[in-house]
Write a protein that holds these residues in place. Sequence first.
Motif, mmCIF file in Angstrom:
data_model
loop_
_atom_site.group_PDB
_atom_site.id
_atom_site.type_symbol
_atom_site.label_atom_id
_atom_site.label_comp_id
_atom_site.label_asym_id
_atom_site.label_seq_id
_atom_site.Cartn_x
_atom_site.Cartn_y
_atom_site.Cartn_z
ATOM 1 N N ARG A 1 -1.102 5.578 7.416
ATOM 2 C CA ARG A 1 -0.555 6.382 8.550
ATOM 3 C C ARG A 1 0.382 5.790 9.841
ATOM 4 O O ARG A 1 1.330 5.840 10.540
ATOM 5 N N PHE A 2 0.642 4.512 9.780
ATOM 6 C CA PHE A 2 1.802 4.014 9.643
ATOM 7 C C PHE A 2 2.955 4.421 9.369
ATOM 8 O O PHE A 2 3.796 4.625 10.087
ATOM 9 N N PHE A 3 2.871 4.639 8.333
ATOM 10 C CA PHE A 3 4.714 4.443 7.346
ATOM 11 C C PHE A 3 4.745 6.401 7.801
ATOM 12 O O PHE A 3 5.787 6.969 8.786
ATOM 13 N N PHE A 4 3.173 7.444 7.774
ATOM 14 C CA PHE A 4 3.643 8.359 8.223
ATOM 15 C C PHE A 4 4.259 9.249 9.315
ATOM 16 O O PHE A 4 5.207 9.459 9.973
ATOM 17 N N THR A 5 3.476 7.946 9.854
ATOM 18 C CA THR A 5 3.605 8.644 11.935
ATOM 19 C C THR A 5 4.723 7.712 12.301
ATOM 20 O O THR A 5 5.819 8.663 13.055
ATOM 21 N N GLN A 6 5.031 6.443 11.982
ATOM 22 C CA GLN A 6 6.543 5.895 12.787
ATOM 23 C C GLN A 6 8.050 5.660 11.465
ATOM 24 O O GLN A 6 8.618 6.017 12.154
ATOM 25 N N THR A 7 7.650 5.540 10.455
ATOM 26 C CA THR A 7 8.575 5.765 9.315
ATOM 27 C C THR A 7 9.049 7.006 9.184
ATOM 28 O O THR A 7 10.440 6.854 9.696
ATOM 29 N N ASP B 1 0.769 -0.790 0.025
ATOM 30 C CA ASP B 1 -0.039 -0.074 0.323
ATOM 31 C C ASP B 1 0.613 1.646 -0.053
ATOM 32 O O ASP B 1 0.196 2.544 -0.593
ATOM 33 N N VAL B 2 2.227 1.154 0.437
ATOM 34 C CA VAL B 2 3.065 2.728 0.512
ATOM 35 C C VAL B 2 3.586 2.291 -0.950
ATOM 36 O O VAL B 2 3.691 3.711 -1.322
ATOM 37 N N GLY B 3 3.757 1.504 -1.363
ATOM 38 C CA GLY B 3 4.131 1.372 -2.704
ATOM 39 C C GLY B 3 3.124 1.745 -3.828
ATOM 40 O O GLY B 3 3.479 2.773 -4.872
ATOM 41 N N ARG B 4 1.415 1.987 -3.534
ATOM 42 C CA ARG B 4 0.501 2.005 -4.498
ATOM 43 C C ARG B 4 1.006 4.171 -4.092
ATOM 44 O O ARG B 4 0.756 4.466 -5.143
ATOM 45 N N PHE B 5 0.884 4.441 -2.995
ATOM 46 C CA PHE B 5 1.306 5.819 -2.501
ATOM 47 C C PHE B 5 2.425 6.560 -3.599
ATOM 48 O O PHE B 5 2.995 8.021 -4.489
ATOM 49 N N ALA B 6 3.485 5.478 -3.198
ATOM 50 C CA ALA B 6 4.614 6.272 -4.341
ATOM 51 C C ALA B 6 4.692 6.034 -5.752
ATOM 52 O O ALA B 6 4.634 7.086 -6.318
ATOM 53 N N THR B 7 3.261 4.849 -6.744
ATOM 54 C CA THR B 7 3.572 4.772 -7.405
ATOM 55 C C THR B 7 2.591 6.032 -8.121
ATOM 56 O O THR B 7 2.471 6.667 -8.972
ATOM 57 N N PHE B 8 1.594 7.026 -7.056
ATOM 58 C CA PHE B 8 0.346 8.216 -7.715
ATOM 59 C C PHE B 8 2.029 9.366 -7.570
ATOM 60 O O PHE B 8 1.655 10.008 -7.987
ATOM 61 N N LEU B 9 2.550 9.190 -6.918
ATOM 62 C CA LEU B 9 3.889 10.100 -6.852
ATOM 63 C C LEU B 9 4.511 10.083 -7.684
ATOM 64 O O LEU B 9 4.303 11.388 -8.036
ATOM 65 N N GLY B 10 4.717 9.394 -7.513
ATOM 66 C CA GLY B 10 5.999 9.080 -9.315
ATOM 67 C C GLY B 10 7.270 9.190 -8.677
ATOM 68 O O GLY B 10 8.170 9.836 -9.362
ATOM 69 N N ARG B 11 7.695 9.438 -6.715
ATOM 70 C CA ARG B 11 8.895 9.695 -6.155
ATOM 71 C C ARG B 11 8.570 9.516 -5.293
ATOM 72 O O ARG B 11 7.449 8.654 -4.763
#
Length: 301
Positions: A81-87, A36-46
């Motif tokens: 949420r986990f990625f933004f908060t913890q990572t 799911d974090v990868g899906r967000f990264a694909t959307f961003l393109g960065r």
Amino acid sequence: MTTLVPIAVSPLRQRLIDEMDIRRFGRETQRNYIRDVGRFATFLGRSPDTATAEDVRRFQIEQGELDVPAPTMNAIVSALRFFFTQTLDRPDLARKLVRIRHERKLPVVLSRDEVARLLDATTCLKHQAALSVAYGAGLRAAEVAALKVRDIDSERMLLRVERGKGGRYRNAMLPTGLLALLREWWRVGRRERVLHVDGWLFPGQHYLKPLSTRQLHRIVVEASVAAGIGKRVGPHTLRHCFATHLLEDGIDVRIIQTLLGHAKLETTAYYTQVATRVLRNVTSPFERLATTAAEGRVPKG
């Protein structure tokens, strides 16, 4: 001879994995979060560590336009949420994520007869034992797959679930009949040299690897077809049946909550909506009207 080159993992992805390892997240959860974090990264393109609040807003708008189902979107929200908060230590971005309200569908529940037919329709003892654990102890598919031989505590009649949902540990019940079936599987597995004292209780195609949740799903589906069950079922259906049948037998919902490993009581209480035997045992106030009226007509004195 071809040399296998290990796939490089980016420092950011490794940091995400480390944070999940610290919290003892299960393999399935880790795989889903990385996806799911990868899906967000694909959307961003960065790289996703460069995301802004506006990026998060646009991402959710796009997911809505793509008609991503609410449960899927909420799962993505949990991962981000986990990625933004913890990572990333960016709780400000996590606060921008919005969970979608949706009506929860009632789970498919089999009758006791249907469960018995499904278990009998399995093609081998290992499959029957694995599905019997899902039903008899109320375990999730990932929990069944992660069981090791040493997790069977026959003295206390318990199954140790070392990594449940959210990395939580708990004890699950071990009925006498289920223990007998597991002992039979132990004898067969030892004879076939696929079971070892320190190994997986349900090994996959290779004894060093456990049965996957995908394989468990296929086993359930094939058994349900063979048993002539027309309902759409999966491994989690057996967990639903475990909870519902206990509730119908009069077991307190708080005890069922503990057995299932639910963090919230309302999650367990949801099964009251499908426990038909409980509903049949409730007397409607309408039924008491005739009794009340009759008592009112009894002559006094």
